[in-house]
Design a protein around this motif. Structure first.
Motif, PDB file in Angstrom:
ATOM      1  N   ASP A  65      61.858  -8.222  67.090  1.00 49.89           N
ATOM      2  CA  ASP A  65      61.378  -8.544  66.626  1.00 49.89           C
ATOM      3  C   ASP A  65      61.143  -6.939  66.196  1.00 49.89           C
ATOM      4  O   ASP A  65      60.986  -6.917  64.872  1.00 49.89           O
ATOM      5  CB  ASP A  65      59.921  -9.153  66.821  1.00 49.89           C
ATOM      6  CG  ASP A  65      58.463  -8.396  65.554  1.00 49.89           C
ATOM      7  OD1 ASP A  65      58.035  -9.210  64.793  1.00 49.89           O
ATOM      8  OD2 ASP A  65      57.430  -7.790  66.017  1.00 49.89           O
ATOM      9  N   ARG A  99      54.436  -1.799  66.574  1.00 52.89           N
ATOM     10  CA  ARG A  99      54.568  -3.221  66.181  1.00 52.89           C
ATOM     11  C   ARG A  99      55.183  -4.083  67.849  1.00 52.89           C
ATOM     12  O   ARG A  99      55.041  -4.892  68.260  1.00 52.89           O
ATOM     13  CB  ARG A  99      56.001  -2.656  65.294  1.00 52.89           C
ATOM     14  CG  ARG A  99      56.297  -4.192  65.551  1.00 52.89           C
ATOM     15  CD  ARG A  99      55.547  -5.094  63.978  1.00 52.89           C
ATOM     16  NE  ARG A  99      56.309  -6.917  64.462  1.00 52.89           N
ATOM     17  CZ  ARG A  99      56.101  -6.498  62.960  1.00 52.89           C
ATOM     18  NH1 ARG A  99      55.264  -6.635  62.640  1.00 52.89           N
ATOM     19  NH2 ARG A  99      56.622  -8.433  63.103  1.00 52.89           N
ATOM     20  N   THR A 122      51.376  -3.653  58.432  1.00 52.17           N
ATOM     21  CA  THR A 122      53.086  -4.225  58.645  1.00 52.17           C
ATOM     22  C   THR A 122      53.393  -4.337  60.489  1.00 52.17           C
ATOM     23  O   THR A 122      53.770  -5.139  60.667  1.00 52.17           O
ATOM     24  CB  THR A 122      54.142  -3.624  57.712  1.00 52.17           C
ATOM     25  OG1 THR A 122      53.890  -3.532  57.165  1.00 52.17           O
ATOM     26  CG2 THR A 122      55.367  -4.335  58.436  1.00 52.17           C
ATOM     27  N   THR A 149      58.558 -11.075  54.685  1.00 56.41           N
ATOM     28  CA  THR A 149      57.679 -10.647  55.399  1.00 56.41           C
ATOM     29  C   THR A 149      58.431  -9.365  54.709  1.00 56.41           C
ATOM     30  O   THR A 149      57.203  -8.349  54.513  1.00 56.41           O
ATOM     31  CB  THR A 149      58.650 -10.694  56.407  1.00 56.41           C
ATOM     32  OG1 THR A 149      60.007 -10.473  56.671  1.00 56.41           O
ATOM     33  CG2 THR A 149      58.430 -11.272  57.695  1.00 56.41           C
ATOM     34  N   THR A 188      61.287  -6.001  61.841  1.00 60.17           N
ATOM     35  CA  THR A 188      60.154  -4.903  61.383  1.00 60.17           C
ATOM     36  C   THR A 188      61.254  -3.151  61.464  1.00 60.17           C
ATOM     37  O   THR A 188      60.561  -3.342  60.021  1.00 60.17           O
ATOM     38  CB  THR A 188      60.028  -4.909  62.514  1.00 60.17           C
ATOM     39  OG1 THR A 188      58.533  -5.573  62.541  1.00 60.17           O
ATOM     40  CG2 THR A 188      58.217  -3.964  61.305  1.00 60.17           C
TER      41      THR A 188
END
Length: 263
Positions: free
Chosen positions: A109, A149, A67, A29, A113
């Motif tokens: 998450d 996100r 992203t 990632t 990120t």
């Protein structure tokens, strides 16, 4: 609320420990956006009317927005994996808030990120990208990215809970890779055909990418071209509103779907 935060924190810790034992996924990632930055920045940049250095300045915020949008894919896969391996069923047997599990997963998450964006930013800086508007602009851009996100992770969580198998969730999640292509993440929308330009400018990823460019003072963040859609003309407000709308639409059904379980 205290119970929700406490239970959500426990799930968050579990997700972070799970991520620690899957280093290959973390490396993937982090390296994929960097590989795309190098490829797009030096290959596509030479084929556009926009000069190479200016295109790379345009591209870095777009890749950061892409992203952020990948929360859709990771949220979908994580929720489907836990649902189809019985983890969600075990959580339901515990005396905990029903919103805690999806909240903990999306919060974990969000943290991973935030960390994974750092290498991309560093490579972007090495390639000539700069934050021209100082610390306030950088913090504002980071806030927009993380809010988006968080919202896309909730969308992915809901879709993952609905999926019939891990494989189906993985295939559907992979298909979301095309969404940044239909936005201003990689290319300006001004030269697109009329209908395609409309689609791209109403794509939430376009609003986020343009908002980051505007907040950072980068190329492509100036006033929108004549005839641009409302989100392209008001990117910061548009990006925040898109994120809030996604949260309003998907947080309640994701929580209900977790509580209900698989049919």
């Amino acid at each position: 609320m205290t119970t929700l935060l406490s239970d959500g924190g426990a799930v968050l810790t579990r997700q972070l420990q799970k991520a620690r034992h899957a280093p290959a996924l973390l490396v993937l990632t982090q390296t994929m956006p960097i590989a795309m930055l190098l490829f797009f920045g030096y290959v596509f940049g030479s084929a556009l009317a926009m000069p190479g250095a200016e295109y790379r300045e345009f591209l870095v915020p777009g890749l950061l927005a892409a992203t952020a949008a990948n929360g859709l894919m990771t949220g979908m896969f994580t929720a489907a994996q836990d649902a189809h391996r019985g983890v969600m069923d075990r959580f339901r047997t515990l005396p905990m808030s029903r919103a805690a599990v999806p909240l903990g997963q999306t919060a974990a998450d969000l943290l991973t990120t935030a960390v994974s964006m750092v290498p991309l930013m560093l490579v972007g800086l090495a390639m000539g990208w700069r934050v021209e508007n100082g610390l306030p602009g950088a913090l504002g851009a980071l806030g927009v990215l993380l809010l988006f996100r968080f919202a896309t992770a909730w969308v992915g969580t809901y879709l993952g809970l609905l999926s019939r198998s891990e494989e189906a969730a993985g295939q559907l999640g992979s298909a979301t890779f095309v969404l940044p292509m239909l936005s201003s993440a990689y290319l300006p929308t001004a030269g697109l055909p009329g209908w395609l330009r409309t689609v791209a400018e109403w794509n939430p990823i376009s609003a986020v990418a343009t908002a980051v460019r505007e907040l950072c003072g980068n190329a492509g963040g100036a006033a929108a071209a004549p005839g641009a859609a409302w989100p392209a003309s008001h990117p910061v407000v548009g990006a925040v509103l898109w994120s809030l709308l996604l949260l309003v639409l998907f947080v309640p059904p994701a929580t209900r779907q977790f509580a209900r379980g698989r049919d």
